[in-house]
Write a protein that holds these residues in place. Structure first.
Motif, PDB file in Angstrom:
ATOM      1  N   TYR A   1    -105.253  31.532 -67.936  1.00 26.16           N
ATOM      2  CA  TYR A   1    -106.111  30.495 -67.359  1.00 26.16           C
ATOM      3  C   TYR A   1    -105.493  29.928 -66.086  1.00 26.16           C
ATOM      4  CZ  TYR A   1    -107.835  30.977 -72.107  1.00 26.16           C
ATOM      5  OH  TYR A   1    -108.295  31.489 -73.294  1.00 26.16           O
ATOM      6  N   THR A   2    -104.187  29.669 -66.117  1.00 29.06           N
ATOM      7  CA  THR A   2    -103.500  29.189 -64.913  1.00 29.06           C
ATOM      8  C   THR A   2    -103.594  30.215 -63.795  1.00 29.06           C
ATOM      9  OG1 THR A   2    -101.942  27.965 -66.308  1.00 29.06           O
ATOM     10  CG2 THR A   2    -101.304  28.353 -64.011  1.00 29.06           C
ATOM     11  N   ASN A   3    -103.368  31.484 -64.138  1.00 31.34           N
ATOM     12  CA  ASN A   3    -103.370  32.537 -63.118  1.00 31.34           C
ATOM     13  C   ASN A   3    -104.766  32.822 -62.572  1.00 31.34           C
ATOM     14  OD1 ASN A   3    -100.630  32.784 -63.374  1.00 31.34           O
ATOM     15  ND2 ASN A   3    -100.693  34.566 -64.703  1.00 31.34           N
ATOM     16  N   ALA A   4    -105.793  32.391 -63.314  1.00 29.15           N
ATOM     17  CA  ALA A   4    -107.169  32.533 -62.820  1.00 29.15           C
ATOM     18  C   ALA A   4    -107.637  31.263 -62.111  1.00 29.15           C
ATOM     19  CB  ALA A   4    -108.108  32.862 -63.975  1.00 29.15           C
ATOM     20  N   GLY A   5    -106.706  30.314 -61.895  1.00 26.62           N
ATOM     21  CA  GLY A   5    -107.038  29.100 -61.156  1.00 26.62           C
ATOM     22  C   GLY A   5    -107.727  28.027 -61.973  1.00 26.62           C
ATOM     23  N   LEU A   6    -107.555  28.048 -63.301  1.00 32.61           N
ATOM     24  CA  LEU A   6    -108.209  27.088 -64.184  1.00 32.61           C
ATOM     25  C   LEU A   6    -107.192  26.113 -64.755  1.00 32.61           C
ATOM     26  CD1 LEU A   6    -110.381  29.691 -66.150  1.00 32.61           C
ATOM     27  CD2 LEU A   6    -111.158  28.213 -64.269  1.00 32.61           C
ATOM     28  N   ASP A   7    -107.696  24.997 -65.253  1.00 28.89           N
ATOM     29  CA  ASP A   7    -106.841  24.042 -65.939  1.00 28.89           C
ATOM     30  C   ASP A   7    -106.547  24.574 -67.339  1.00 28.89           C
ATOM     31  OD1 ASP A   7    -106.698  21.570 -67.966  1.00 28.89           O
ATOM     32  OD2 ASP A   7    -105.934  20.920 -66.016  1.00 28.89           O
ATOM     33  N   ARG A   8    -105.269  24.836 -67.613  1.00 28.26           N
ATOM     34  CA  ARG A   8    -104.913  25.494 -68.864  1.00 28.26           C
ATOM     35  C   ARG A   8    -105.315  24.670 -70.080  1.00 28.26           C
ATOM     36  NH1 ARG A   8     -98.891  27.723 -70.319  1.00 28.26           N
ATOM     37  NH2 ARG A   8     -99.094  28.421 -68.158  1.00 28.26           N
ATOM     38  N   ARG A   9    -105.022  23.382 -70.076  1.00 25.41           N
ATOM     39  CA  ARG A   9    -105.330  22.550 -71.240  1.00 25.41           C
ATOM     40  C   ARG A   9    -106.820  22.505 -71.523  1.00 25.41           C
ATOM     41  NH1 ARG A   9    -101.412  17.178 -71.231  1.00 25.41           N
ATOM     42  NH2 ARG A   9     -99.416  18.294 -71.423  1.00 25.41           N
ATOM     43  N   GLU A  10    -107.606  22.325 -70.466  1.00 17.72           N
ATOM     44  CA  GLU A  10    -109.057  22.294 -70.650  1.00 17.72           C
ATOM     45  C   GLU A  10    -109.564  23.630 -71.183  1.00 17.72           C
ATOM     46  OE1 GLU A  10    -113.182  21.322 -68.145  1.00 17.72           O
ATOM     47  OE2 GLU A  10    -111.331  21.832 -67.054  1.00 17.72           O
ATOM     48  N   ALA A  11    -109.054  24.725 -70.633  1.00 21.04           N
ATOM     49  CA  ALA A  11    -109.506  26.046 -71.066  1.00 21.04           C
ATOM     50  C   ALA A  11    -109.154  26.292 -72.530  1.00 21.04           C
ATOM     51  CB  ALA A  11    -108.885  27.117 -70.182  1.00 21.04           C
ATOM     52  N   VAL A  12    -107.924  26.000 -72.921  1.00 21.18           N
ATOM     53  CA  VAL A  12    -107.501  26.217 -74.307  1.00 21.18           C
ATOM     54  C   VAL A  12    -108.343  25.376 -75.254  1.00 21.18           C
ATOM     55  CG1 VAL A  12    -105.612  25.847 -75.943  1.00 21.18           C
ATOM     56  CG2 VAL A  12    -105.147  26.933 -73.729  1.00 21.18           C
ATOM     57  N   ALA A  13    -108.599  24.128 -74.888  1.00 21.04           N
ATOM     58  CA  ALA A  13    -109.409  23.248 -75.746  1.00 21.04           C
ATOM     59  C   ALA A  13    -110.821  23.796 -75.917  1.00 21.04           C
ATOM     60  CB  ALA A  13    -109.445  21.840 -75.159  1.00 21.04           C
ATOM     61  N   GLN A  14    -111.393  24.312 -74.831  1.00 22.66           N
ATOM     62  CA  GLN A  14    -112.765  24.820 -74.922  1.00 22.66           C
ATOM     63  C   GLN A  14    -112.835  26.122 -75.712  1.00 22.66           C
ATOM     64  OE1 GLN A  14    -115.348  24.661 -71.558  1.00 22.66           O
ATOM     65  NE2 GLN A  14    -114.578  22.685 -70.862  1.00 22.66           N
ATOM     66  N   VAL A  15    -111.823  26.950 -75.598  1.00 17.34           N
ATOM     67  CA  VAL A  15    -111.792  28.175 -76.403  1.00 17.34           C
ATOM     68  C   VAL A  15    -111.720  27.816 -77.883  1.00 17.34           C
ATOM     69  CG1 VAL A  15    -110.410  30.209 -76.991  1.00 17.34           C
ATOM     70  CG2 VAL A  15    -110.813  29.635 -74.592  1.00 17.34           C
ATOM     71  N   ARG A  16    -110.882  26.849 -78.224  1.00 16.15           N
ATOM     72  CA  ARG A  16    -110.744  26.448 -79.625  1.00 16.15           C
ATOM     73  C   ARG A  16    -112.029  25.866 -80.185  1.00 16.15           C
ATOM     74  NH1 ARG A  16    -104.735  23.615 -79.179  1.00 16.15           N
ATOM     75  NH2 ARG A  16    -103.539  25.576 -79.299  1.00 16.15           N
ATOM     76  N   ALA A  17    -112.813  25.214 -79.322  1.00 15.53           N
ATOM     77  CA  ALA A  17    -114.063  24.599 -79.776  1.00 15.53           C
ATOM     78  C   ALA A  17    -115.255  25.549 -79.706  1.00 15.53           C
ATOM     79  CB  ALA A  17    -114.355  23.354 -78.928  1.00 15.53           C
ATOM     80  N   SER A  18    -115.046  26.750 -79.193  1.00 10.63           N
ATOM     81  CA  SER A  18    -116.156  27.671 -78.927  1.00 10.63           C
ATOM     82  C   SER A  18    -116.634  28.378 -80.190  1.00 10.63           C
ATOM     83  CB  SER A  18    -115.729  28.712 -77.887  1.00 10.63           C
ATOM     84  OG  SER A  18    -116.699  29.730 -77.769  1.00 10.63           O
ATOM     85  N   GLY A  19    -117.880  28.136 -80.555  1.00 15.05           N
ATOM     86  CA  GLY A  19    -118.472  28.858 -81.678  1.00 15.05           C
ATOM     87  C   GLY A  19    -118.625  30.337 -81.376  1.00 15.05           C
ATOM     88  N   HIS A  20    -118.936  30.666 -80.130  1.00 16.71           N
ATOM     89  CA  HIS A  20    -119.074  32.074 -79.748  1.00 16.71           C
ATOM     90  C   HIS A  20    -117.747  32.815 -79.935  1.00 16.71           C
ATOM     91  CE1 HIS A  20    -120.356  35.635 -77.487  1.00 16.71           C
ATOM     92  NE2 HIS A  20    -119.181  35.579 -76.902  1.00 16.71           N
ATOM     93  N   ARG A  21    -116.663  32.185 -79.468  1.00 14.92           N
ATOM     94  CA  ARG A  21    -115.366  32.840 -79.582  1.00 14.92           C
ATOM     95  C   ARG A  21    -114.968  33.018 -81.046  1.00 14.92           C
ATOM     96  NH1 ARG A  21    -112.468  36.535 -77.044  1.00 14.92           N
ATOM     97  NH2 ARG A  21    -110.235  36.317 -77.428  1.00 14.92           N
ATOM     98  N   ARG A  22    -115.247  32.013 -81.838  1.00 17.31           N
ATOM     99  CA  ARG A  22    -114.923  32.095 -83.264  1.00 17.31           C
ATOM    100  C   ARG A  22    -115.674  33.254 -83.915  1.00 17.31           C
ATOM    101  NH1 ARG A  22    -114.796  27.135 -83.772  1.00 17.31           N
ATOM    102  NH2 ARG A  22    -117.013  26.769 -84.164  1.00 17.31           N
ATOM    103  N   GLU A  23    -116.927  33.421 -83.561  1.00 12.19           N
ATOM    104  CA  GLU A  23    -117.724  34.503 -84.145  1.00 12.19           C
ATOM    105  C   GLU A  23    -117.263  35.866 -83.642  1.00 12.19           C
ATOM    106  OE1 GLU A  23    -119.986  36.800 -86.317  1.00 12.19           O
ATOM    107  OE2 GLU A  23    -119.624  34.673 -86.646  1.00 12.19           O
ATOM    108  N   VAL A  24    -116.867  35.961 -82.375  1.00 16.08           N
ATOM    109  CA  VAL A  24    -116.346  37.224 -81.836  1.00 16.08           C
ATOM    110  C   VAL A  24    -115.114  37.659 -82.618  1.00 16.08           C
ATOM    111  CG1 VAL A  24    -115.103  38.239 -79.863  1.00 16.08           C
ATOM    112  CG2 VAL A  24    -117.284  37.086 -79.502  1.00 16.08           C
ATOM    113  N   MET A  25    -114.184  36.726 -82.842  1.00 16.48           N
ATOM    114  CA  MET A  25    -112.958  37.077 -83.545  1.00 16.48           C
ATOM    115  C   MET A  25    -113.239  37.461 -84.996  1.00 16.48           C
ATOM    116  SD  MET A  25    -110.657  37.006 -81.256  1.00 16.48           S
ATOM    117  CE  MET A  25    -109.154  37.121 -82.226  1.00 16.48           C
ATOM    118  N   ARG A  26    -114.120  36.743 -85.650  1.00 13.65           N
ATOM    119  CA  ARG A  26    -114.443  37.075 -87.042  1.00 13.65           C
ATOM    120  C   ARG A  26    -115.199  38.392 -87.134  1.00 13.65           C
ATOM    121  NH1 ARG A  26    -116.098  30.992 -89.279  1.00 13.65           N
ATOM    122  NH2 ARG A  26    -113.950  30.185 -89.260  1.00 13.65           N
ATOM    123  N   ALA A  27    -116.102  38.621 -86.174  1.00 12.18           N
ATOM    124  CA  ALA A  27    -116.834  39.891 -86.171  1.00 12.18           C
ATOM    125  C   ALA A  27    -115.867  41.052 -85.953  1.00 12.18           C
ATOM    126  CB  ALA A  27    -117.911  39.872 -85.085  1.00 12.18           C
TER     127      ALA A  27
END
Length: 311
Positions: free
Chosen positions: A255-281
């Motif tokens: 996230y840092t290397n892509a020019g994003l705020d790391r903390r915000e990105a990590v928090a949004q990934v953790r809250a993402s229902g889509h990401r959770r379903e991708v990993m479980r699938a």
């Protein structure tokens, strides 16, 4: 003094049955390897230029996909994040394959060097060496840095692979192979993706199919024949490995290397229902199998739930 199998021929036949089956499976896998193996250095065009407008990883599999942050990102930023995540996953794959090579060497150390089972293990080790070199070359070609796993998990893996039981080693093999395999099966037919990345994932999918068969057959056999303490330890170590794998799946530095705020990105990934379903699938085929052979029980099942890979 004679043992039980010498006294009773039926017990001897029962004891030899799994070994015969093991040899038959290994012989079929060796025949498949002879027909369908690749040399990535020669079978992929490493000199071809990177293609403008093509992704390094399917956007739907990028960790931030469908989050508020993703919707604010430009298409260029999204594609750049996908490039870094492809490098992160390739780095994770190399780390896991080096661990698997060590586990396979331990597995065959005391076994007959002329058996088909050992011959196939050595064939798989050779495959994993080529895959690791292929992934490293893909990272370099894409222009992103390698992403080693955090030091704490790197060292925790030292412990896990040192104390791993034989069935635990094969459960870890499947954990490292099947989720990435699910994602790569979506990647190599996708015409939006870089031709080189499609070639890399195709080679990996074809050859890993044999590795998965080998590990599944051996894990099923081991969970029947191993003593109770070993089965229980396998359940716990497999759950711990799932937590490590899940935590390391995407290195937050992307996230840092892509020019994003790391903390915000990590928090949004953790809250993402889509990401959770991708990993479980991605894990569902594996968790169904592990449940069927008796790995997902007791404390181990709870560890898998906390990993986010089991619903």
């Amino acid at each position: 003094m004679t043992n039980a199998t010498e006294r009773d021929p039926r017990l001897l036949r029962d004891a030899l049955g799994p070994l015969r089956d093991r040899e038959q499976v290994a012989q079929r896998l060796l025949e498949s390897s002879a027909r369908h193996s690749f040399d990535p250095d020669r079978d992929l065009d490493w000199d071809a230029p990177i293609e403008d407008g093509k992704w390094f990883w399917p956007p739907e599999l990028v960790s931030l996909y469908d989050t508020p942050l993703w919707r604010r990102m430009s298409e260029e930023q999204r594609m750049d994040l996908a490039r870094h995540e492809a490098a992160s996953l390739a780095s994770l794959g190399i780390w896991f394959e080096i661990i698997l090579i060590q586990l396979l060497v331990r597995h065959i150390y005391d076994k007959s060097v002329t058996s088909s089972h050992v011959r196939y293990a050595l064939t798989e080790i050779a495959d994993e060496c080529r895959h690791s070199m292929m992934f490293a070359r893909m990272i370099e070609k894409g222009g992103a840095p390698p992403y080693p796993v955090p030091r704490v998990h790197h060292n925790l893996a030292r412990v896990l692979k040192t104390v791993s039981t034989t069935p635990g080693s094969f459960a870890a093999t499947l954990l490292g192979e099947e989720i990435l395999d699910w994602m790569q099966r979506l990647t190599f037919p996708d015409e939006r993706i870089q031709t080189l990345v499609r070639g890399v994932t195709r080679i990996h999918v074809v050859e890993e199919a044999r590795h998965v068969r080998y590990a599944r057959e051996e894990l099923r056999r081991q969970m029947v024949t191993a003593p109770r303490w070993e089965r229980e330890l396998t359940r716990i170590s497999c759950g711990q490995a799932a937590q490590v794998f899940s935590a390391c799946f995407v290195n937050p530095r992307v996230y840092t290397n892509a020019g994003l705020d790391r903390r915000e990105a990590v928090a949004q990934v953790r809250a993402s229902g889509h990401r959770r379903e991708v990993m479980r699938a991605g894990a569902r085929r594996l968790t169904d199998f592990l449940d069927d052979v008796g790995v997902l029980r007791g404390v181990g099942r709870g560890l898998w739930r906390r990993s986010g890979l089991l619903g």
